[in-house]
Design an enzyme around this catalytic site. Structure first.
Site, PDB file in Angstrom:
ATOM      1  N   GLU A   1      -3.136   5.092   2.496  1.00 48.25           N
ATOM      2  CA  GLU A   1      -2.123   4.128   2.013  1.00 48.25           C
ATOM      3  C   GLU A   1      -1.095   4.368   3.246  1.00 48.25           C
ATOM      4  OE1 GLU A   1      -0.931   1.529   1.041  1.00 48.25           O
ATOM      5  OE2 GLU A   1      -0.243   1.940  -1.092  1.00 48.25           O
ATOM      6  N   ASP A   2      -0.429   3.047   3.314  1.00 43.48           N
ATOM      7  CA  ASP A   2       0.609   2.945   4.492  1.00 43.48           C
ATOM      8  C   ASP A   2       1.764   3.931   4.175  1.00 43.48           C
ATOM      9  OD1 ASP A   2       1.061   1.108   2.825  1.00 43.48           O
ATOM     10  OD2 ASP A   2       1.483  -0.506   4.059  1.00 43.48           O
TER      11      ASP A   2
ATOM     12  N   PHE B   1      13.717  -0.922   5.217  1.00 39.89           N
ATOM     13  CA  PHE B   1      12.426  -1.771   5.335  1.00 39.89           C
ATOM     14  C   PHE B   1      11.927  -1.597   6.816  1.00 39.89           C
ATOM     15  CE2 PHE B   1       9.297  -5.055   5.039  1.00 39.89           C
ATOM     16  CZ  PHE B   1       8.755  -4.760   3.433  1.00 39.89           C
TER      17      PHE B   1
ATOM     18  N   ARG C   1       2.315  -6.911  11.792  1.00 38.47           N
ATOM     19  CA  ARG C   1       1.282  -6.282  11.674  1.00 38.47           C
ATOM     20  C   ARG C   1       0.900  -6.122  13.112  1.00 38.47           C
ATOM     21  NH1 ARG C   1      -0.176  -5.644   6.229  1.00 38.47           N
ATOM     22  NH2 ARG C   1      -0.161  -7.638   5.033  1.00 38.47           N
TER      23      ARG C   1
ATOM     24  N   ASP D   1       6.662   3.868  -1.449  1.00 37.47           N
ATOM     25  CA  ASP D   1       8.219   3.392  -1.790  1.00 37.47           C
ATOM     26  C   ASP D   1       8.570   4.008  -3.081  1.00 37.47           C
ATOM     27  OD1 ASP D   1      10.598   2.486  -1.759  1.00 37.47           O
ATOM     28  OD2 ASP D   1       9.753   0.156  -1.364  1.00 37.47           O
TER      29      ASP D   1
HETATM   30  P1  IMP Z   1       5.606   1.194  -4.313  1.00 34.48           P
HETATM   31  O1  IMP Z   1       4.666   0.790  -5.328  1.00 34.48           O
HETATM   32  O2  IMP Z   1       6.899   0.964  -4.249  1.00 34.48           O
HETATM   33  O3  IMP Z   1       5.553   2.858  -3.689  1.00 34.48           O
HETATM   34  O4  IMP Z   1       5.146   0.255  -2.954  1.00 34.48           O
HETATM   35  C1  IMP Z   1       4.182   0.638  -1.983  1.00 34.48           C
HETATM   36  C2  IMP Z   1       3.852  -0.785  -1.267  1.00 34.48           C
HETATM   37  O5  IMP Z   1       4.866  -1.362  -0.751  1.00 34.48           O
HETATM   38  C3  IMP Z   1       3.224  -0.164   0.143  1.00 34.48           C
HETATM   39  O6  IMP Z   1       1.794  -0.053   0.108  1.00 34.48           O
HETATM   40  C4  IMP Z   1       3.603  -1.509   1.042  1.00 34.48           C
HETATM   41  O7  IMP Z   1       2.529  -2.463   1.024  1.00 34.48           O
HETATM   42  C5  IMP Z   1       4.745  -1.913   0.452  1.00 34.48           C
HETATM   43  N1  IMP Z   1       6.179  -1.455   1.151  1.00 34.48           N
HETATM   44  C6  IMP Z   1       7.004  -0.638   0.500  1.00 34.48           C
HETATM   45  N2  IMP Z   1       8.149  -0.276   1.283  1.00 34.48           N
HETATM   46  C7  IMP Z   1       7.706  -1.004   2.554  1.00 34.48           C
HETATM   47  C8  IMP Z   1       8.216  -1.273   3.931  1.00 34.48           C
HETATM   48  O8  IMP Z   1       9.282  -0.429   4.298  1.00 34.48           O
HETATM   49  N3  IMP Z   1       7.675  -1.955   4.876  1.00 34.48           N
HETATM   50  C9  IMP Z   1       6.339  -2.629   4.515  1.00 34.48           C
HETATM   51  N4  IMP Z   1       5.870  -2.377   3.297  1.00 34.48           N
HETATM   52  C10 IMP Z   1       6.594  -1.746   2.381  1.00 34.48           C
END
Ligand code: IMP
Length: 217
Positions: A131-132, A184, A197, A135
């Site tokens: 995963e990238d 972000f 990207r 959050d």
């Molecule tokens: P979570 O469910 O809140 O943990 O969100 C995870 C997903 O939100 C990641 O796989 C990203 O696609 C997106 N995301 C959360 N923060 C960022 C950010 O700072 N930049 C880009 N994508 C983000």
């Protein structure tokens, strides 16, 4: 992964855009470089080494699209290089999962593209999810819950980034590249409404950038 093993990126070490090559079309849309591409690559190499050392057998490496694709590609390359350098050989098979959880910078509803038929393939396998960014942790917790219903032998998660945010659900992946401030970020396949990207470094988006690339109805 023990937080002591992460690289903690703080706001004090953000680099001026002038110090790096940034595509002209993004200059005004960014405030700073948070993690230069070269540092990302060095860290990915180390994560690959840790993953290989701890692998108990063949791995099904699952790329979480689209944001995870660059990290996934580089990680796989380093795992392969480990073999050519005489390291442990770990057979890999590759899978791709599409997860959509964001519109702009706001956390939205989580949608997984996985069908039950596809998930059945995971039974008895050692899975590594790539995963990238984590959050809130919502996406990963839901994905893990879904995968575990299909009785894989093991599931581990490698996330390049973990965001230090008060809205975290406390989820911590098995492998983490960098802990980042609550901003972000874009680049290295992380997007804002599908833009950025095509940027190598991980950068902080500017207010101008958020506005310019906002979804406008
Ligand atoms: P979570 O469910 O809140 O943990 O969100 C995870 C997903 O939100 C990641 O796989 C990203 O696609 C997106 N995301 C959360 N923060 C960022 C950010 O700072 N930049 C880009 N994508 C983000």
């Amino acid at each position: 992964m023990d937080p002591k093993q992460w690289i903690d990126v703080t706001t004090e070490v953000q680099y001026s855009l002038d110090h790096f090559v940034i595509p002209d079309h993004y200059e005004k849309a960014l405030t700073s470089v948070l993690i230069p591409h070269g540092v990302i690559m060095d860290r990915v190499e180390k994560l690959a080494k840790l993953i290989v050392q701890e692998a108990k057998g063949p791995l099904v490496v699952c790329c979480v699209l689209k944001g995870g694709h660059q990290f996934f590609a580089d990680l796989i390359n380093y795992i392969k290089k480990n073999v050519t350098r005489g390291g442990k050989s770990v057979p890999l098979s590759l899978e791709f999962i599409k997860v959509k959880s964001y519109s702009g910078t706001e956390s939205g509803t989580v949608k997984l593209s996985l069908t039950d038929e596809e998930c059945k393939e995971f039974a008895g396998k050692n899975i590594l999810i790539v995963e990238d960014i984590i959050d809130t942790g919502k996406t990963m917790v839901q994905l893990l819950q879904k995968l575990k219903q299909f009785e894989p032998e093991s599931v581990k998660v490698a996330s390049l980034l973990i965001k230090k945010t008060p809205v975290s659900n406390g989820y911590i992946p098995d492998y983490v590249g960098f802990a980042i401030p609550n901003a972000f970020v874009v680049g290295y396949a992380l997007d804002y409404n599908e833009y950025f990207r095509d940027l190598d470094h991980i950068c902080v988006i500017s207010e101008y950038g958020k506005d310019k690339y906002a979804i406008k109805n």
